[in-house]
Design an enzyme around this catalytic site. Sequence first.
Site, PDB file in Angstrom:
ATOM      1  N   CYS A 133      -0.039   3.853   2.737  1.00  0.00           N
ATOM      2  CA  CYS A 133       0.392   3.355   4.060  1.00  0.00           C
ATOM      3  C   CYS A 133       1.843   3.730   4.327  1.00  0.00           C
ATOM      4  O   CYS A 133       2.219   4.041   5.459  1.00  0.00           O
ATOM      5  CB  CYS A 133       0.244   1.843   4.145  1.00  0.00           C
ATOM      6  SG  CYS A 133      -1.438   1.246   3.960  1.00  0.00           S
ATOM      7  N   CYS A 170       0.830  -1.213   0.000  1.00  0.00           N
ATOM      8  CA  CYS A 170       0.000   0.000   0.000  1.00  0.00           C
ATOM      9  C   CYS A 170       0.863   1.261   0.000  1.00  0.00           C
ATOM     10  O   CYS A 170       1.562   1.537   0.977  1.00  0.00           O
ATOM     11  CB  CYS A 170      -0.914  -0.038   1.224  1.00  0.00           C
ATOM     12  SG  CYS A 170      -1.779   1.497   1.564  1.00  0.00           S
TER      13      CYS A 170
END
Length: 166
Positions: free
Chosen positions: A93, A90
């Site tokens: 993230c 991600c």
Amino acid sequence: MAQRLLLRRFLASVISRKPSQGQWPPLTSRALQTPQCSPGGLTVTPNPARTIYTTRISLTTFNIQDGPDFQDRVVNSETPVVVDFHAQWCGPCKILGPRLEKMVAKQHGKVVMAKVDIDDHTDLAIEYEVSAVPTVLAMKNGDVVDKFVGIKDEDQLEAFLKKLIG
């Protein structure tokens, strides 16, 4: 291999000595502390360059290992906990994680941060209804008191943490 050797040295030093004020004992193995004779008759003596000293630090961020670890360190925590549900793949993230860690560290122990990889702990992600990453939960006394999904800037994160701390 190097990690295993370092861990073995650390455990040997922790078991054999008590920490001094503010510092851990040096990380050395017993093999380096006593002279050893090899089959060729050579003597190996301790090398002071191999001694590593560490200082105690207060960790405000930790990775969740499994369900019982989550229960113990997050749900049963007396300190408010920010739970960062993330994934290795991600992109957002990777931006939010360090930013959030920095903001939590600024709180000087009033709040701690737990990191949960959703690929490793899908059961926790399902239990806490994580449908997208990054998802961040604010937990106090075992209850979810606030939640957000996506990236936030530092001002928004500071407001989120202040609301959690009270």
